[in-house]
Design a protein around this motif. Structure first.
Motif: not given
Length: 797
Positions: A51-60
């Motif tokens: 449902d597109c409710s979850l955030r994606t965290c930064p990548f490194g």
């Protein structure tokens, strides 16, 4: 049942609405995506989930790579070239299941494929509600992309330890679990304990003599740059003052730093202005003096320049320089001044001092009214903290004498014996047979290969044979001996006029009564009537003459073939940069299968760089004196006199190469006729070794000072030395046996407290007398525990 038209329309609308509701995406894609076919959400960037409710965290860049596994449920893990899960919310362009990922999006093969970009850099969990990474202990940054700098503050982080001075304490988590999958307050607390700066490894390398660190983690690995006076991984430990061990009795003197500064003008009476001296103490902290006035005569208002300098240095706070000696000379007739500072009160290895002549910002405050000005700083004697030559050869003393055919034995370039500047003599004449035997035994094995030792003394002669097609010469070999000599008669504590000096020694059986050759002269008199009597100290370390080729070491040339190619260099006086004829770095020269340099050079290595004006030579066979890979190599410092201050041990700070320039070449063996065409000369100046101190003499190139300018066809010099140096390099590998660190915290006679104060040891010694026992209490005193006092207390029986 009757239906009103309006009621029917409402019912149809409700049913239609219910139908639409059944066809909607979950939670209407939470407002962070578009609802598409099959009731699926296409999420906006940095959002994910059904449902597109979850955030994606930064990548490194991942600190540790991990295969993603069977992402497409095919019951097999594909290789790096198989793209799967194309169009996912986390990997919209797809990803592979296996590692490494060998190509980029254009299909170009990549050479560095480790440490791929991963969410939270594979060192944290993502809080999907906030889109923030919660990092594992020891990692920091929005994407956990960098290591944490240590702190002395204890925390609730698991593994941080409970000691208040723990070096593994990282983050405060407000009393909550350190790794819950939900990002919470993780501010770094007290990084580097408040006594240092948290820096990347790239920055730390640059601060260390401008070295370069260019590996994948150059911006992710972190460490503390401690303030002067603090040490430890987290900079929480105080450093105590250093001093000379009062029980260091091997030498009557220690090597303290002698630094020479020269202001020279082309015109007389033209120099004026002010400058300051930046002095670095043993911890590396810099101290800047008050401005010092200078003149062409070396005197201002009736005060010599040395007097002004001494006052400025002694005025530095905290008695950073407790004592200093200064001697000066005026150059020519009022063309400036040269002075030498001897830091008698600051033992140990010191960073070379610097001059600040820009007291008004970008404008120099030292100037000349006409002509030119040259300013130079060089170290005559390198101060030391560790003695690698702590073993005295008991029963023998020597003199270091210059060697020539002159009646007074003074050195001249025309009469010098090839390969050396002088020899070891006894105190009253040539060494006796017994003294020679004893000295051989003390020198012992120079290359740690007992199979090639000779004579009953079981020693190495340190010699190599060269042949020019007509005659053979005994020359300094692949593994010469190194000795230190100390004056027999010297003052207590320091002898500033004659510090201990180092010499490279080899044995020439053909030089009657002068068999023990020395490659460099002493810093004082070297003639029979004036030379000082010296104790001899030996080392178990190894000295190796550096060469280039496929052989394992500098080899004999007794049959008249080509000489082994030496690694040589040239450098300017008051410079710490050596330009070598070949790349000496260990990265570029592996030890197998074909050894080059015979021993490579890396940061921290030690070198002997002596003024090697040892006679004429050439690399090829069939020529006169074919030694060392050069032509007329008898040129010395100032082209006429060998330097008496070339017996230092230099520490390598950097080995690197620079791009080739318009007047450069990388081929030392290029044959050019620089007499016919001076523009044909191209120097080898791309391979560089930097050392910790500047040189007190100049290392010449083969050209133009010492080229053969004979007419064409009459032996004109067209050899390879025209474009490289003539000074041979010797690599020194210390040995832990026979070495002693005599300058250290609390002088080796106390413990350094957490407050940076020395707690000096006590010692006791009983001496029996006929009617009483005297208790001698040896207490080490002074702020550095370097003073030994004796308290006596009588006790009757």
């Amino acid at each position: 049942m009757r239906f009103h038209q309006g009621s029917f329309l409402v019912s149809v609308a409700v049913i239609s609405a219910l139908g639409i509701a059944r066809a909607e995406c979950p939670n209407a894609c939470s407002g962070h995506g578009q609802c598409g076919s099959h009731d699926m959400c296409t999420c906006d960037r940095n959002w994910q989930g059904s449902d597109c409710s979850l955030r994606t965290c930064p990548f490194g860049r991942a600190h540790v790579d991990t295969p993603k596994g069977d992402l497409d449920a095919s019951l097999a893990v594909g290789d790096h070239s198989a793209i799967v899960v194309d169009g996912s919310t986390v990997y919209p362009y797809g990803t592979s299941e296996g590692y490494p990922f060998m190509v980029d999006s254009a299909g170009t093969v990549m050479t560095n494929t480790a440490h791929d970009y991963m969410e939270c850099s594979n060192k944290g969990l993502c809080d999907r509600e906030r889109g923030q990474c919660e990092c594992l202990p020891g990692y920091d940054g929005a994407a956990c992309q960098r290591a944490s700098c240590p702190s002395n503050t204890n925390s609730l982080t698991p593994g941080s330890g409970i000691d208040e001075r723990s070096n593994i304490a990282f983050k405060i988590f407000n009393g909550r679990s350190a790794f819950t999958g939900r990002a919470i307050s993780n501010a770094q607390v007290n990084q580097c304990s408040g006594h240092g700066t948290c820096m990347t490894i790239e920055q730390l390398a640059f601060l260390d003599n401008s070295n370069t660190y260019d590996l994948w983690d150059k911006k992710t690995s972190m460490g503390c740059k401690c303030d002067p006076g603090y040490t430890g991984p987290d900079c929480s430990q105080r450093e105590c003052v250093s001093g000379v061990d009062p029980l260091y009795t091997d030498d009557s003197t220690v090597r303290v730093t002698h630094t020479t500064v020269r202001f020279e003008t082309s015109d007389a009476s033209a120099l004026s202005g002010k400058y300051s001296i930046k002095f670095y103490d043993i911890t590396g902290e810099d101290w800047l003096t008050n401005p010092i006035s200078i003149s062409s005569t070396g005197v201002i208002n009736g005060k010599t320049h040395c007097e002004s300098i001494s006052e400025a240095l002694l005025e530095l706070p905290g008695e950073i320089i407790p004592t200093v000696e200064c001697s000066q000379t005026v150059i020519d007739t009022n063309k400036g001044v040269e002075y030498t500072l001897t830091f008698t009160g600051n033992p140990g290895h010191l960073r070379e001092l610097e001059l600040d002549q820009y007291l008004d910002g970008s404008r120099s405050t030292v100037s000349v009214s006409s002509g030119t000005l040259e300013i130079g700083v060089h170290t005559k004697v390198v101060g030391e903290s560790k003695d690698y030559f702590a073993q005295r050869c008991e029963g023998i003393t020597v003199k270091i004498l210059a060697d020539s055919d002159n009646a007074d034995n003074s050195w001249t370039s025309a009469n010098v014996r090839p390969g050396s500047l002088g020899y070891l003599s006894g105190p009253a004449g040539p060494l006796t047979a017994a003294e020679k035997k004893l000295l051989k035994k003390c020198l012992g094995d120079s290359d740690w290969d007992p199979e090639n030792n000779v004579e009953v003394a079981n020693w190495d002669a340190g010699v190599v044979v060269e042949n020019d097609g007509a005659s053979s010469y005994n020359m300094i070999g692949a593994f010469p001996h190194a000795i230190k000599v100390i004056p027999v008669e010297s003052t207590q504590d320091y002898n500033v006029h004659m510090p201990g000096s180092y010499h490279l020694v080899w044995y020439d059986a053909d030089a009657t009564d002068k068999e023990f050759r020395v490659a460099n002269l002493n810093s004082a008199a070297n003639v029979v009537g004036e030379a000082d009597e010296m104790y001899v100290y030996t080392t178990q370390g190894t000295v190796q003459q550096m060469g280039w080729g496929t052989e394992e070491e500098i080899a004999d040339n007794s049959s008249g073939g080509g000489s082994s190619t030496r690694v040589v260099g040239y450098f300017d006086k008051s410079s710490n940069r050596i330009y070598t004829n070949y790349d000496t770095s260990c990265n570029s020269n592996p030890s197998s299968p074909n050894p080059r340099n015979h021993v490579c050079v890396k940061k921290g290595d030690k070198l002997f760089v002596v003024d090697s004006c040892w006679g004429r030579g050439d690399q090829g066979a069939g020529t006169v004196s074919p030694i060392f890979g050069g032509t007329a190599l008898n040129e010395c410092d100032d082209s006429t006199v060998p330097s008496h201050h070339s017996g230092n041990i230099y520490t390598v700070t950097k080995v690197f190469s620079v791009p080739i320039g318009s007047n450069s070449t990388t081929t030392p063996s290029t044959t050019v006729d620089i007499v016919a065409d001076p523009t044909a000369k191209h120097s080898v100046d791309t391979n560089i070794i930097e050392v910790s101190s500047s040189f007190p003499f100049r290392g010449l190139e083969g050209d133009p000072e010492n080229s053969n300018t004979s007419p064409a066809g009459a032996g004109r010099d067209t050899t390879w030395s025209d474009n490289t140096g003539v000074v041979i390099l010797f690599h020194f590998t210390p040995h832990q046996d026979g070495s002693y660190e005599y300058v250290s915290e609390c002088s080796n006679r106390g413990l350094c407290s957490k407050d940076g104060v020395c707690d000096c040891f006590d010692g006791f010694k009983f001496v029996e007398f006929p009617y009483s026992a005297v208790l001698h209490v040896h207490r080490y005193t002074g702020h550095d525990c370097s003073i030994q006092s004796i308290l006596a207390k009588a006790k009757s029986r």
